[in-house]
Design a protein around this motif. Structure first.
Motif, PDB file in Angstrom:
ATOM      1  N   ASP A   1      -6.402  11.591   1.369  1.00 53.17           N
ATOM      2  CA  ASP A   1      -7.561  12.180   0.702  1.00 53.17           C
ATOM      3  C   ASP A   1      -8.173  13.263   1.598  1.00 53.17           C
ATOM      4  O   ASP A   1      -8.644  12.965   2.694  1.00 53.17           O
TER       5      ASP A   1
ATOM      6  N   LEU B   1     -11.661  12.845   3.323  1.00 53.89           N
ATOM      7  CA  LEU B   1     -11.912  12.014   4.506  1.00 53.89           C
ATOM      8  C   LEU B   1     -11.973  12.896   5.747  1.00 53.89           C
ATOM      9  O   LEU B   1     -11.045  13.657   6.024  1.00 53.89           O
TER      10      LEU B   1
ATOM     11  N   TYR C   1      -3.047   2.979   4.072  1.00 56.20           N
ATOM     12  CA  TYR C   1      -3.067   3.091   2.611  1.00 56.20           C
ATOM     13  C   TYR C   1      -4.243   2.422   1.926  1.00 56.20           C
ATOM     14  O   TYR C   1      -4.398   2.538   0.719  1.00 56.20           O
ATOM     15  N   GLY C   2      -5.067   1.684   2.671  1.00 54.38           N
ATOM     16  CA  GLY C   2      -6.200   1.008   2.056  1.00 54.38           C
ATOM     17  C   GLY C   2      -5.783  -0.262   1.330  1.00 54.38           C
ATOM     18  O   GLY C   2      -4.608  -0.602   1.252  1.00 54.38           O
ATOM     19  N   VAL C   3      -6.767  -0.960   0.765  1.00 53.97           N
ATOM     20  CA  VAL C   3      -6.468  -2.235   0.121  1.00 53.97           C
ATOM     21  C   VAL C   3      -5.724  -2.062  -1.194  1.00 53.97           C
ATOM     22  O   VAL C   3      -5.070  -2.993  -1.670  1.00 53.97           O
ATOM     23  N   ALA C   4      -5.794  -0.880  -1.794  1.00 53.46           N
ATOM     24  CA  ALA C   4      -5.065  -0.637  -3.027  1.00 53.46           C
ATOM     25  C   ALA C   4      -3.576  -0.486  -2.761  1.00 53.46           C
ATOM     26  O   ALA C   4      -2.757  -0.631  -3.676  1.00 53.46           O
TER      27      ALA C   4
ATOM     28  N   TYR D   1     -12.882   4.568  12.363  1.00 56.91           N
ATOM     29  CA  TYR D   1     -12.103   3.438  11.842  1.00 56.91           C
ATOM     30  C   TYR D   1     -11.149   2.912  12.911  1.00 56.91           C
ATOM     31  O   TYR D   1     -11.043   1.702  13.142  1.00 56.91           O
TER      32      TYR D   1
ATOM     33  N   ILE E   1      -2.780  -1.486   5.581  1.00 59.12           N
ATOM     34  CA  ILE E   1      -4.173  -1.310   5.140  1.00 59.12           C
ATOM     35  C   ILE E   1      -4.792  -0.092   5.827  1.00 59.12           C
ATOM     36  O   ILE E   1      -5.503   0.693   5.198  1.00 59.12           O
ATOM     37  N   PHE E   2      -4.487   0.075   7.117  1.00 60.69           N
ATOM     38  CA  PHE E   2      -5.041   1.211   7.848  1.00 60.69           C
ATOM     39  C   PHE E   2      -4.639   2.530   7.189  1.00 60.69           C
ATOM     40  O   PHE E   2      -5.465   3.417   6.984  1.00 60.69           O
TER      41      PHE E   2
ATOM     42  N   LYS F   1      -2.013   2.180  -2.127  1.00 56.06           N
ATOM     43  CA  LYS F   1      -1.505   3.396  -2.767  1.00 56.06           C
ATOM     44  C   LYS F   1      -0.707   4.199  -1.766  1.00 56.06           C
ATOM     45  O   LYS F   1      -1.218   4.625  -0.750  1.00 56.06           O
ATOM     46  N   GLN F   2       0.587   4.401  -2.049  1.00 52.39           N
ATOM     47  CA  GLN F   2       1.436   5.122  -1.132  1.00 52.39           C
ATOM     48  C   GLN F   2       1.917   6.444  -1.710  1.00 52.39           C
ATOM     49  O   GLN F   2       2.723   7.144  -1.105  1.00 52.39           O
TER      50      GLN F   2
ATOM     51  N   THR G   1      -2.100  11.980  -3.382  1.00 53.41           N
ATOM     52  CA  THR G   1      -3.432  11.971  -3.978  1.00 53.41           C
ATOM     53  C   THR G   1      -3.466  12.983  -5.110  1.00 53.41           C
ATOM     54  O   THR G   1      -2.723  13.956  -5.128  1.00 53.41           O
TER      55      THR G   1
END
Length: 197
Positions: free
Chosen positions: A146, A149, A187-190, A157, A184-185, A192-193, A196
């Protein structure tokens, strides 16, 4: 460098490589200097002459391990692989390393890493963190991260994660979960790979 000095450096390197291998397999505290001397084909006196103490040898082995990991990491980041390929390699390498490193060795590494002004912390701050920022910028350019960010939030983070690893209980829980934490670091909890929108 004369022949004597070259042989001395070669012997020192063999001792260090042997110590690192044993420390990774059994943990530094379960490896005696006699074990290292036997496998390296040298006397205990030689080890103490070159390294001073077992603690100094452990420190040297941690630095050697850090340098080896950094060289591999740096070389791969210089490759022409895409952002997802680089991230996958980072995740896979961490999972593989975690599976082949004794918890006590990992603990010693984390203790060294989280000490301010340590060799590992300096390498992380001066070299690894800027390379991670370059990787995130690549990800933004390729549409995988994204662009909204900021690098400041990414650095924060990473710093929060680093601070958490100072707690030994968290480190023990984190080691077997390295792959998931890295996912998680990045791609986050979703999870998503993809790119965007």
């Amino acid at each position: 460098m004369n022949g004597f000095e070259r042989r001395k450096q070669q012997k020192k390197a063999i001792i260090l490589q042997t110590a690192l291998k044993l420390f990774m397999e059994k943990g530094p505290q379960k490896v005696a200097v006699t074990d290292i001397a036997k496998q390296a084909g040298v006397s205990q006196v030689t080890i103490y002459n070159y390294f001073g103490s077992k603690d100094d040898l452990i420190d040297a082995a941690l630095i050697l391990y850090t340098d080896q990991i950094w060289e591999e990491f740096n070389s791969f980041l210089d490759s022409d692989k895409t952002f997802p390929e680089k991230v996958s390699r980072i995740i896979f390498d961490k999972k593989t390393a975690a599976a082949h490193v004794h918890l006590d060795f990992f603990d010693a590494l984390m203790n060294e890493y989280t000490n301010e002004k340590s060799y590992i912390d300096t390498l992380y701050t001066e070299k690894a963190l800027p390379r991670l920022m370059e990787l995130f910028n690549e990800g933004k350019e390729q549409g995988y991260v994204d662009p909204g960010l900021s690098n400041d939030v990414l650095i924060l983070y990473i710093q929060l994660f680093k601070e958490g690893l100072k707690n030994k209980q968290i480190t023990e829980i984190a080691l077997p979960l390295t792959e998931e934490l890295t996912t998680i670091f990045f791609y986050g909890v979703a999870g998503k790979q993809g790119k965007t929108d």
